[in-house]
Design a protein around this motif. Sequence first.
Motif, PDB file in Angstrom:
ATOM      1  N   VAL A  35       0.845  -1.200   0.000  1.00  0.00           N
ATOM      2  CA  VAL A  35       0.000   0.000   0.000  1.00  0.00           C
ATOM      3  C   VAL A  35       0.878   1.247   0.000  1.00  0.00           C
ATOM      4  N   ASN A  36       1.871   1.282   0.881  1.00  0.00           N
ATOM      5  CA  ASN A  36       2.764   2.453   0.952  1.00  0.00           C
ATOM      6  C   ASN A  36       3.492   2.675  -0.371  1.00  0.00           C
ATOM      7  N   GLN A  37       3.936   1.603  -1.007  1.00  0.00           N
ATOM      8  CA  GLN A  37       4.626   1.729  -2.288  1.00  0.00           C
ATOM      9  C   GLN A  37       3.681   2.275  -3.357  1.00  0.00           C
ATOM     10  N   ALA A  38       2.470   1.721  -3.440  1.00  0.00           N
ATOM     11  CA  ALA A  38       1.497   2.181  -4.439  1.00  0.00           C
ATOM     12  C   ALA A  38       1.096   3.631  -4.190  1.00  0.00           C
ATOM     13  N   VAL A  39       0.921   4.012  -2.935  1.00  0.00           N
ATOM     14  CA  VAL A  39       0.557   5.391  -2.590  1.00  0.00           C
ATOM     15  C   VAL A  39       1.684   6.346  -2.980  1.00  0.00           C
ATOM     16  N   THR A  40       2.921   5.958  -2.734  1.00  0.00           N
ATOM     17  CA  THR A  40       4.062   6.790  -3.128  1.00  0.00           C
ATOM     18  C   THR A  40       4.095   6.968  -4.647  1.00  0.00           C
ATOM     19  N   GLU A  41       3.908   5.879  -5.375  1.00  0.00           N
ATOM     20  CA  GLU A  41       3.901   5.954  -6.834  1.00  0.00           C
ATOM     21  C   GLU A  41       2.768   6.856  -7.327  1.00  0.00           C
ATOM     22  N   ALA A  42       1.584   6.672  -6.767  1.00  0.00           N
ATOM     23  CA  ALA A  42       0.431   7.477  -7.184  1.00  0.00           C
ATOM     24  C   ALA A  42       0.620   8.950  -6.838  1.00  0.00           C
ATOM     25  N   SER A  43       1.233   9.225  -5.706  1.00  0.00           N
ATOM     26  CA  SER A  43       1.433  10.627  -5.315  1.00  0.00           C
ATOM     27  C   SER A  43       2.368  11.332  -6.300  1.00  0.00           C
ATOM     28  N   LEU A  44       3.362  10.618  -6.810  1.00  0.00           N
ATOM     29  CA  LEU A  44       4.253  11.194  -7.824  1.00  0.00           C
ATOM     30  C   LEU A  44       3.477  11.496  -9.109  1.00  0.00           C
ATOM     31  N   LEU A  45       2.586  10.592  -9.479  1.00  0.00           N
ATOM     32  CA  LEU A  45       1.766  10.804 -10.672  1.00  0.00           C
ATOM     33  C   LEU A  45       0.809  11.976 -10.499  1.00  0.00           C
ATOM     34  N   VAL A  46       0.208  12.091  -9.321  1.00  0.00           N
ATOM     35  CA  VAL A  46      -0.709  13.209  -9.048  1.00  0.00           C
ATOM     36  C   VAL A  46       0.058  14.527  -9.114  1.00  0.00           C
ATOM     37  N   SER A  47       1.241  14.564  -8.514  1.00  0.00           N
ATOM     38  CA  SER A  47       2.054  15.787  -8.528  1.00  0.00           C
ATOM     39  C   SER A  47       2.451  16.164  -9.958  1.00  0.00           C
TER      40      SER A  47
END
Length: 186
Positions: free
Chosen positions: A163-175
């Motif tokens: 979950v933490n890895q996916a959230v980190t990846e998604a946060s980079l995409l959102v930014s």
Amino acid sequence: MSNNLIVGFSGNISRPSSTRGFVESVTEALARKVGRQHVVFDIEDLGSSFAAARSVASLAPEARSVIQTIVEADALVIGSPTYKGSYTGLFKHVIDLLDPADLRGKPIVLTATGGGDRHSLVVEHQLRPLFAFFEAFVTPTAIYASGRDFIDGTASPAILGRVNQAVTEASLLVSARSISAAVAAE
């Protein structure tokens, strides 16, 4: 168009649901990381007009609003319970109502739940190709969880790591998407 929301959508048809609970926790984690509000929907939120709908226009206003919120989200957390190796039929019906351009470039975290490990590839063999068709930006890390991955409602350390890895990846995409939108607006 953005609504400054991280939206979760769970393909389950009953409440309470472990799938919806899991989608809610991942959605909340992503929203917290990117400083956005969040909301989670499931099939039940689409109401009685959904089953017979052949287009978004044929949905009741409340259901159209749910679909519009999904389409306008800054990112999505998608989840489905797994039945016989795939997502639910009603989940697919929701996706079938979307225009192919609706999810283009949208960051998406894929999740699924199921009764055992034999369903674990549903995220890679069923969900990932579905959202590739829409040209969405699906995170490299997807999360499948079975009942044994939760103890008293708390995810195991292995699941929390994913979950933490996916959230980190998604946060980079959102930014990156936010920066791109800002540059385009100038």
